[in-house]
Design a protein around this motif. Structure first.
Motif, PDB file in Angstrom:
ATOM      1  N   GLU A   1     -14.470  16.448  -4.521  1.00 19.74           N
ATOM      2  CA  GLU A   1     -14.509  14.981  -4.603  1.00 19.74           C
ATOM      3  C   GLU A   1     -14.693  14.385  -3.206  1.00 19.74           C
ATOM      4  OE1 GLU A   1     -14.618  12.979  -7.087  1.00 19.74           O
ATOM      5  OE2 GLU A   1     -13.922  14.198  -8.787  1.00 19.74           O
TER       6      GLU A   1
ATOM      7  N   PRO B   1     -14.750   7.200  -2.367  1.00 21.44           N
ATOM      8  CA  PRO B   1     -13.337   6.826  -2.484  1.00 21.44           C
ATOM      9  C   PRO B   1     -12.613   7.535  -3.639  1.00 21.44           C
ATOM     10  CG  PRO B   1     -14.629   5.187  -3.644  1.00 21.44           C
ATOM     11  CD  PRO B   1     -15.599   6.239  -3.133  1.00 21.44           C
ATOM     12  N   TYR B   2     -13.322   8.443  -4.342  1.00 24.86           N
ATOM     13  CA  TYR B   2     -12.724   9.034  -5.548  1.00 24.86           C
ATOM     14  C   TYR B   2     -11.550   9.946  -5.227  1.00 24.86           C
ATOM     15  CZ  TYR B   2     -16.834   6.820  -7.217  1.00 24.86           C
ATOM     16  OH  TYR B   2     -17.785   5.862  -7.451  1.00 24.86           O
TER      17      TYR B   2
ATOM     18  N   PHE C   1      -9.192   9.164  -3.197  1.00 21.99           N
ATOM     19  CA  PHE C   1      -8.003   8.315  -3.281  1.00 21.99           C
ATOM     20  C   PHE C   1      -7.792   7.755  -4.681  1.00 21.99           C
ATOM     21  CE2 PHE C   1      -5.528   4.323  -2.650  1.00 21.99           C
ATOM     22  CZ  PHE C   1      -4.330   4.955  -2.369  1.00 21.99           C
ATOM     23  N   VAL C   2      -8.882   7.434  -5.384  1.00 16.51           N
ATOM     24  CA  VAL C   2      -8.750   6.930  -6.764  1.00 16.51           C
ATOM     25  C   VAL C   2      -7.966   7.948  -7.603  1.00 16.51           C
ATOM     26  CG1 VAL C   2     -10.005   6.323  -8.874  1.00 16.51           C
ATOM     27  CG2 VAL C   2     -10.827   5.493  -6.662  1.00 16.51           C
ATOM     28  N   LYS C   3      -8.354   9.219  -7.488  1.00 16.80           N
ATOM     29  CA  LYS C   3      -7.683  10.257  -8.297  1.00 16.80           C
ATOM     30  C   LYS C   3      -6.258  10.514  -7.794  1.00 16.80           C
ATOM     31  CE  LYS C   3     -11.599  12.375 -10.449  1.00 16.80           C
ATOM     32  NZ  LYS C   3     -12.299  13.597 -10.843  1.00 16.80           N
TER      33      LYS C   3
ATOM     34  N   LYS D   1      -4.361   8.234  -6.489  1.00 17.63           N
ATOM     35  CA  LYS D   1      -3.582   7.093  -6.975  1.00 17.63           C
ATOM     36  C   LYS D   1      -3.192   7.255  -8.431  1.00 17.63           C
ATOM     37  CE  LYS D   1      -3.691   2.415  -6.940  1.00 17.63           C
ATOM     38  NZ  LYS D   1      -4.007   1.041  -6.568  1.00 17.63           N
ATOM     39  N   LEU D   2      -4.157   7.713  -9.236  1.00 22.43           N
ATOM     40  CA  LEU D   2      -3.866   7.908 -10.660  1.00 22.43           C
ATOM     41  C   LEU D   2      -2.788   8.972 -10.840  1.00 22.43           C
ATOM     42  CD1 LEU D   2      -7.485   7.728 -12.147  1.00 22.43           C
ATOM     43  CD2 LEU D   2      -5.672   6.020 -12.409  1.00 22.43           C
TER      44      LEU D   2
ATOM     45  N   GLU E   1       0.645   7.577  -9.971  1.00 25.76           N
ATOM     46  CA  GLU E   1       1.184   6.688 -11.022  1.00 25.76           C
ATOM     47  C   GLU E   1       1.939   7.466 -12.096  1.00 25.76           C
ATOM     48  OE1 GLU E   1      -1.993   4.277 -12.573  1.00 25.76           O
ATOM     49  OE2 GLU E   1      -2.101   3.027 -10.777  1.00 25.76           O
TER      50      GLU E   1
ATOM     51  N   GLU F   1       0.131   1.989   0.606  1.00 23.93           N
ATOM     52  CA  GLU F   1       0.772   1.608  -0.664  1.00 23.93           C
ATOM     53  C   GLU F   1       2.269   1.901  -0.632  1.00 23.93           C
ATOM     54  OE1 GLU F   1      -1.226   2.374  -4.298  1.00 23.93           O
ATOM     55  OE2 GLU F   1      -2.962   1.236  -3.599  1.00 23.93           O
TER      56      GLU F   1
END
Lengths: 268, 81
Positions: B16, B19-20, B22-24, B26-27, B30, B58
């Motif tokens: 990856e 920005p993916y 960090f997107v992944k 972040k998910l 969560e 964050e």
């Protein structure tokens, strides 16, 4: 429960990256059911952007068909859609944009007979109607069914937006008790509207809808935003809830819906 | 340091790019409870800077950033309490 696929992660990545949204907020957006009253000047950009944002269910009430004079501002319709029902045209455009979205079409005019039943299936209502009878009907229906409402209006170079959270802030009737008499309002056909204006106002309403869904920020609740395009002036006017309001006051006299006389059928 | 903390979840996002990455991340964050620890393995060099920076932004605590035996980046992060 909605699970993110690789495509969802890519499509909504710019939302997920926002601390105020994240994957949790994006799922709330997917679970949301938003009803648009009208797929005209305001409804078109609201529908288009909410669909892009991934709102899972979008309902559209509109009985009108697409005319050439609509295309100056109603960007969800195109030449191929002339003569087609606006709600159907909007649904087809949205389906090309985002297959995650379910569009429900209501090919009828909002009235006291149908609106409570339609509203009951949604979480949030967006008023993009072009006439006072519908505006009051939708306001009253949202108060009676306790659903938040984004109210927007456009006229020539001027637009207004207010978010109505029943019993938490003022409603449209707290501001203006009754619709103006039909002969007091400018002829809709002759008023005119700058094509981009309902886009600006509609996107402010779409912003409020997304904020309502994710539960972030300060809403235009108790504040009306007034936009003057010629002066490029945005001004917020404080509006208080009226305790003697006929529909949302402490002793309401309006407990069921009524249809006001329709005096203008032109769509903005 | 990564040997000393208890890892609650592992995320392999080799291949990856930003920005993916960090997107992944972040998910995955969560899905954790406050105080739980995520181990992230990635091989996109800029992400070794960007992901820890964004995590700190964050409010999470980056416990360790290192390279493993395969020359991949390993980030150990604790979810904010």
């Amino acid at each position: 429960m909605f699970e993110f696929t690789e495509d969802h992660i890519k499509r909504y990545s710019r939302h997920i990256l926002l601390p105020e949204v994240g994957g949790i907020g994006q799922k709330k957006i997917y679970d949301a059911k938003v009803l648009l009253v009208g797929a005209g000047g305001i409804g078109a950009p609201v529908a288009y952007y909410l669909a892009a944002a991934g709102v899972g269910t979008i309902g559209i009430i509109d009985e009108d068909t697409v005319e050439l004079s609509n295309l100056q501002r109603q960007i969800i319709h195109s030449m191929d859609d002339l003569g087609k029902e606006k709600a159907i045209s909007a649904k087809e455009t949205i389906e090309k944009l985002n297959t995650d979205v379910t569009v429900v079409t209501h090919l009828e005019r909002a009235s006291s007979a149908n609106i409570m039943d339609i509203i009951s299936k949604y979480d949030i209502v967006v008023d993009g109607s072009d006439n006072f009878p519908t505006r009051y009907l939708i306001n009253d229906a949202c108060i009676l069914s306790n659903k938040p409402l984004s109210s927007g209006a456009v006229f020539r170079f001027n637009g207004q937006v207010m978010t109505i959270v029943p019993h938490e802030g003022p409603c449209y009737r707290c501001l203006y008790r009754e619709p103006p008499p039909p002969d007091m309002t400018a002829s809709c056909q002759e008023a005119g509207v700058l094509g981009v204006l309902p886009g600006t106002i509609g996107l402010l309403q779409a912003t409020e809808v997304l904020k309502l869904i994710i539960g972030q920020g300060d809403l235009l609740c108790g504040r009306m935003l007034n936009y003057e395009a010629l002066e490029m002036d945005f001004r917020k006017i404080k509006v208080n809830r009226n305790p003697s309001c006929a529909v949302c006051g402490d002793n309401p006299t309006i407990t069921e819906l009524d249809d006001y006389e329709a005096f203008c059928q032109m769509k903005f | 340091m990564s040997d000393q903390v208890n890892i609650d979840k592992e995320l392999n996002i080799k291949g990856e790019v930003c920005p993916y990455t960090f997107v992944k991340t972040k998910l995955a964050m969560e899905t954790l409870s406050p105080g739980q620890v995520l181990k992230i393995i990635l091989d996109h060099d800029p992400a070794s800077v960007n992901v820890p920076k964004s995590l700190r932004g964050e409010g999470h605590e980056v416990l360790d950033l290192s390279k493993n035996e395969n020359d991949d980046w390993v980030i150990i992060v604790q979810k904010k309490r």
